[in-house]
Design an enzyme around this catalytic site. Sequence first.
Site, PDB file in Angstrom:
ATOM      1  N   GLU A  60      -3.982   1.183  -5.737  1.00  0.00           N
ATOM      2  CA  GLU A  60      -3.047   0.141  -6.144  1.00  0.00           C
ATOM      3  C   GLU A  60      -2.978   0.147  -7.664  1.00  0.00           C
ATOM      4  OE1 GLU A  60      -0.238  -1.393  -5.797  1.00  0.00           O
ATOM      5  OE2 GLU A  60      -0.986  -2.066  -3.837  1.00  0.00           O
TER       6      GLU A  60
ATOM      7  N   CYS B   3       0.867  -1.178   0.000  1.00  0.00           N
ATOM      8  CA  CYS B   3       0.000   0.000   0.000  1.00  0.00           C
ATOM      9  C   CYS B   3       0.900   1.223   0.000  1.00  0.00           C
ATOM     10  CB  CYS B   3      -0.898  -0.010   1.241  1.00  0.00           C
ATOM     11  SG  CYS B   3      -1.955   1.453   1.393  1.00  0.00           S
TER      12      CYS B   3
END
Length: 334
Positions: free
Chosen positions: A127, A2
């Site tokens: 992402e 992340c």
Amino acid sequence: MCGRTACALGADRIRWACVYRDNHGRTRQPEWRNADKYSPSYNKSPQSNSPVLVSRRHFEKDADSSERVIAAMRWGLVPAWFREADPSKMQYKTSNCRSDTMMEKLSYKGPLIKGRRCVVLADGFYEWQQHNGKKQPYFIYFPQPKQEMTDGKDDDEEWKGWRLLTMAGIFDCWEPPDGGDALYTYSIVTVDASKGLSDIHNRMPAILDGDEAIRKWLDFTEVSTQEALRLIHSTENIAFHPVSTIVNNSRNNTPECLVPIGLGPKTETKVSTSGKMMLDWVKNKSPKKEEDDLPRWSSQFIQIAAPKRTSAGLMHQWLKKEEGDPCAKKPKTQ
């Protein structure tokens, strides 16, 4: 992994969105410790400050460990044992820590043993999916309750709208060797991606879904490290949609970072109704709201059942409301 998040709520609204019940069954709003160090942003990167939930006991030795506070902490853990005068000289990337090795690495094992567990708050995270040499960004978040945002004056405990994503984190407190203010920093725990996200990336944050999981992760005096680690796993209770590549540059900090887009050739691109509404809103801007028109959200932490997966339907409403939110600071580039 992340590497980018969004958290566009103002400090006051984050408190309202985090209403919870303590061990005595009392409904509480967590207090801010340093709201002045937090700036809302649609595009947060490591080294920026983000809101995290922690047990009050970390700051007040006699406090009830079930009580929560919100603190702005810097993303990218600097361990307490780091001896350089400048924390930016850390040679290792610590924005994420892998769940399978965090008990082996001193940077994370030390804080874990001390109970320094936190919950990182965000609207969602970004992402990138690699395909044919290109990277397509996605915005990933909790499925949202099927309810309309209202402008009515409800009780402050009722706040209807966007449910914040709650990610497991580890924090530490670093003190400059030559004296000065302590620096609180955190790392987001990551796990193998769930089946639904595996086509986008092979890793994802460890998401704490529901107040019971959040309570156990935060209450370090009542819940041992080993018991807390059982909460660390992937989840399928997640929603996502593709977004524009403008989010690739962390200096771009606008609602467009979150807006769903269509993929494929222009002749075949299909955008959902909610996506079209969001695109129209970003293009035309939304009118400012008066303070009396502020929406109220029901607490994400006091729920009967988890919502089913939905599309990005409510995001348009959420973005439109937040654009006119007088409680929020103007987002800064992170």
